[in-house]
Design a protein around this motif. Structure first.
Motif, PDB file in Angstrom:
ATOM      1  N   LEU A 294       0.803  -1.222   0.000  1.00  0.00           N
ATOM      2  CA  LEU A 294       0.000   0.000   0.000  1.00  0.00           C
ATOM      3  C   LEU A 294       0.838   1.276   0.000  1.00  0.00           C
ATOM      4  CD1 LEU A 294      -2.670  -1.003   2.688  1.00  0.00           C
ATOM      5  CD2 LEU A 294      -3.046  -0.810   0.227  1.00  0.00           C
ATOM      6  N   SER A 295       2.153   1.136   0.110  1.00  0.00           N
ATOM      7  CA  SER A 295       3.001   2.309   0.343  1.00  0.00           C
ATOM      8  C   SER A 295       2.959   3.329  -0.789  1.00  0.00           C
ATOM      9  CB  SER A 295       4.447   1.870   0.604  1.00  0.00           C
ATOM     10  OG  SER A 295       4.971   1.199  -0.530  1.00  0.00           O
ATOM     11  N   THR A 296       2.719   2.872  -1.998  1.00  0.00           N
ATOM     12  CA  THR A 296       2.674   3.804  -3.133  1.00  0.00           C
ATOM     13  C   THR A 296       1.263   3.936  -3.703  1.00  0.00           C
ATOM     14  OG1 THR A 296       3.219   2.002  -4.664  1.00  0.00           O
ATOM     15  CG2 THR A 296       5.057   3.296  -3.787  1.00  0.00           C
ATOM     16  N   GLN A 297       0.284   3.444  -2.952  1.00  0.00           N
ATOM     17  CA  GLN A 297      -1.090   3.419  -3.453  1.00  0.00           C
ATOM     18  C   GLN A 297      -1.921   4.521  -2.803  1.00  0.00           C
ATOM     19  OE1 GLN A 297      -2.900  -0.488  -3.376  1.00  0.00           O
ATOM     20  NE2 GLN A 297      -4.949   0.356  -3.214  1.00  0.00           N
ATOM     21  N   TYR A 298      -2.540   5.362  -3.626  1.00  0.00           N
ATOM     22  CA  TYR A 298      -3.449   6.385  -3.090  1.00  0.00           C
ATOM     23  C   TYR A 298      -4.778   5.732  -2.727  1.00  0.00           C
ATOM     24  CZ  TYR A 298      -6.927  10.057  -2.915  1.00  0.00           C
ATOM     25  OH  TYR A 298      -7.961  10.870  -2.508  1.00  0.00           O
ATOM     26  N   MET A 299      -5.288   6.080  -1.560  1.00  0.00           N
ATOM     27  CA  MET A 299      -6.582   5.576  -1.125  1.00  0.00           C
ATOM     28  C   MET A 299      -7.424   6.756  -0.668  1.00  0.00           C
ATOM     29  SD  MET A 299      -5.314   2.230   1.053  1.00  0.00           S
ATOM     30  CE  MET A 299      -6.928   1.473   1.164  1.00  0.00           C
ATOM     31  N   ARG A 300      -8.606   6.871  -1.243  1.00  0.00           N
ATOM     32  CA  ARG A 300      -9.494   7.976  -0.857  1.00  0.00           C
ATOM     33  C   ARG A 300      -9.841   7.897   0.621  1.00  0.00           C
ATOM     34  NH1 ARG A 300     -14.901   8.622  -4.263  1.00  0.00           N
ATOM     35  NH2 ARG A 300     -15.293   6.598  -3.269  1.00  0.00           N
ATOM     36  N   ASP A 301     -10.068   6.679   1.098  1.00  0.00           N
ATOM     37  CA  ASP A 301     -10.298   6.445   2.522  1.00  0.00           C
ATOM     38  C   ASP A 301      -9.048   5.765   3.093  1.00  0.00           C
ATOM     39  OD1 ASP A 301     -11.030   5.767   5.066  1.00  0.00           O
ATOM     40  OD2 ASP A 301     -12.847   4.680   4.500  1.00  0.00           O
ATOM     41  N   PRO A 302      -8.289   6.464   3.945  1.00  0.00           N
ATOM     42  CA  PRO A 302      -7.018   5.915   4.422  1.00  0.00           C
ATOM     43  C   PRO A 302      -7.144   4.950   5.598  1.00  0.00           C
ATOM     44  CG  PRO A 302      -7.321   8.099   5.339  1.00  0.00           C
ATOM     45  CD  PRO A 302      -8.518   7.837   4.450  1.00  0.00           C
ATOM     46  N   GLU A 303      -8.372   4.563   5.957  1.00  0.00           N
ATOM     47  CA  GLU A 303      -8.570   3.774   7.176  1.00  0.00           C
ATOM     48  C   GLU A 303      -7.736   2.495   7.201  1.00  0.00           C
ATOM     49  OE1 GLU A 303     -12.057   1.524   9.782  1.00  0.00           O
ATOM     50  OE2 GLU A 303     -12.551   2.407   7.850  1.00  0.00           O
ATOM     51  N   LYS A 304      -7.650   1.801   6.069  1.00  0.00           N
ATOM     52  CA  LYS A 304      -6.913   0.539   6.037  1.00  0.00           C
ATOM     53  C   LYS A 304      -5.455   0.757   6.422  1.00  0.00           C
ATOM     54  CE  LYS A 304      -5.811  -3.432   3.092  1.00  0.00           C
ATOM     55  NZ  LYS A 304      -6.087  -4.104   1.802  1.00  0.00           N
ATOM     56  N   LYS A 305      -4.827   1.773   5.848  1.00  0.00           N
ATOM     57  CA  LYS A 305      -3.433   2.066   6.178  1.00  0.00           C
ATOM     58  C   LYS A 305      -3.292   2.416   7.650  1.00  0.00           C
ATOM     59  CE  LYS A 305      -2.138   3.877   1.602  1.00  0.00           C
ATOM     60  NZ  LYS A 305      -1.627   5.064   0.871  1.00  0.00           N
ATOM     61  N   VAL A 306      -4.208   3.236   8.160  1.00  0.00           N
ATOM     62  CA  VAL A 306      -4.133   3.664   9.563  1.00  0.00           C
ATOM     63  C   VAL A 306      -4.274   2.475  10.506  1.00  0.00           C
ATOM     64  CG1 VAL A 306      -5.273   5.042  11.347  1.00  0.00           C
ATOM     65  CG2 VAL A 306      -4.919   6.018   9.072  1.00  0.00           C
ATOM     66  N   VAL A 307      -5.204   1.584  10.210  1.00  0.00           N
ATOM     67  CA  VAL A 307      -5.405   0.398  11.064  1.00  0.00           C
ATOM     68  C   VAL A 307      -4.151  -0.473  11.077  1.00  0.00           C
ATOM     69  CG1 VAL A 307      -6.710  -1.746  11.324  1.00  0.00           C
ATOM     70  CG2 VAL A 307      -7.916   0.385  10.850  1.00  0.00           C
ATOM     71  N   LEU A 308      -3.565  -0.688   9.913  1.00  0.00           N
ATOM     72  CA  LEU A 308      -2.348  -1.493   9.833  1.00  0.00           C
ATOM     73  C   LEU A 308      -1.197  -0.834  10.590  1.00  0.00           C
ATOM     74  CD1 LEU A 308      -2.605  -2.503   6.081  1.00  0.00           C
ATOM     75  CD2 LEU A 308      -2.568  -4.122   7.998  1.00  0.00           C
ATOM     76  N   LEU A 309      -1.059   0.473  10.457  1.00  0.00           N
ATOM     77  CA  LEU A 309      -0.002   1.191  11.165  1.00  0.00           C
ATOM     78  C   LEU A 309      -0.223   1.135  12.674  1.00  0.00           C
ATOM     79  CD1 LEU A 309       0.290   4.206   8.721  1.00  0.00           C
ATOM     80  CD2 LEU A 309       2.115   2.559   9.204  1.00  0.00           C
ATOM     81  N   HIS A 310      -1.467   1.273  13.096  1.00  0.00           N
ATOM     82  CA  HIS A 310      -1.754   1.167  14.530  1.00  0.00           C
ATOM     83  C   HIS A 310      -1.426  -0.236  15.040  1.00  0.00           C
ATOM     84  CE1 HIS A 310      -4.820   4.734  14.694  1.00  0.00           C
ATOM     85  NE2 HIS A 310      -3.564   5.130  14.613  1.00  0.00           N
TER      86      HIS A 310
END
Length: 241
Positions: free
Chosen positions: A125-141
């Motif tokens: 996901l590191s180079t992927q734009y996501m309109r809703d960033p929730e997935k990235k935030v959950v993984l980072l948390h």
């Protein structure tokens, strides 16, 4: 193969056909609940994939929604290790229900294996734009506070994300890692003119927790310093008690 499998009555095809009932938001909830129970009694990976689709919708009342999702959690757990591959695939392909997927994996695998799956997802996901960033935030948390050499390299690229919530989550994850290659990117993010104030505060916190010097950036850091942080005489970010 049983006779019902041969006739398509309870095999993988039957599981896939139940998806529309599992994701039915309106109408008689008994229809959806019966489909969930049927899937729980099938021992095919396809059934797990369909059960996971229940996490992509929310139904009213919310008490029913919560009860059904917990029931699905227990049904999927009953598949044991056979559920790992479908859950991992769901996590890879879907933007929703990331926290449920991680919770399920935690119930089935050692932490190091779940971290590996989360790291793989963050890398993809590191180079992927996501309109809703929730997935990235959950993984980072999820990886925040965990010690594993794979975490910091996977988190670092997310400092460049378009979403401030992702940048902040990445900074909070990086702070405890004390990952030297993160020093310069954190300082650049902190001192870039268009960085939001709340991101700057998170960057200061990451520098303080990491114990990194701001050498080479002191003047720029002083210009954006926020309480309760300050710079000491050794170019180190400190936090007032």
């Amino acid at each position: 193969m049983g006779i019902f499998d041969f006739l398509g009555g309870s095999g993988p095809e039957k599981a896939l056909k139940l998806k529309s009932k599992v994701t039915q938001k309106y109408g008689d909830p008994a229809t959806r609940q019966k489909a969930l129970q049927q899937l729980g009694e099938m021992k095919y990976p396809e059934a797990v994939g369909v059960l996971l689709q229940r996490y992509t919708i929310t139904v009213e009342p919310l008490t029913t929604d919560a009860d059904e999702k917990e029931h699905v959690f227990e049904l999927i757990k009953s598949f044991g290790k056979d559920a790992v591959a479908p859950i991992t695939e769901f996590l890879r392909k879907n933007e929703q229900a990331t926290s449920w997927a991680l919770r399920l994996l935690e119930s089935m695998l050692p932490e190091s294996e779940v971290i590996g799956i989360a790291v793989d997802a963050l890398n993809s996901l590191s180079t992927q734009y996501m309109r809703d960033p929730e997935k990235k935030v959950v993984l980072l948390h999820y990886v925040t506070g965990k010690q594993d050499p794979r975490i910091a390299p996977a988190v670092l690229p997310h400092l460049d994300d378009m979403a401030d919530d992702v940048k902040i989550a990445a900074l909070k994850a990086l702070g405890p890692q004390k990952h030297e290659p993160a020093r310069e990117p954190i300082l650049r993010l902190l001192t870039t003119g268009d960085t939001a104030r709340r991101v700057q505060v998170a960057a200061l916190g990451a520098l303080q927790e990491s114990g990194f010097s701001v050498q080479g950036y002191r003047e720029k850091v002083e210009a954006v310093m926020n309480e309760p942080y300050y710079l000491d005489g050794n170019d180190m970010v400190q936090r007032r008690a």
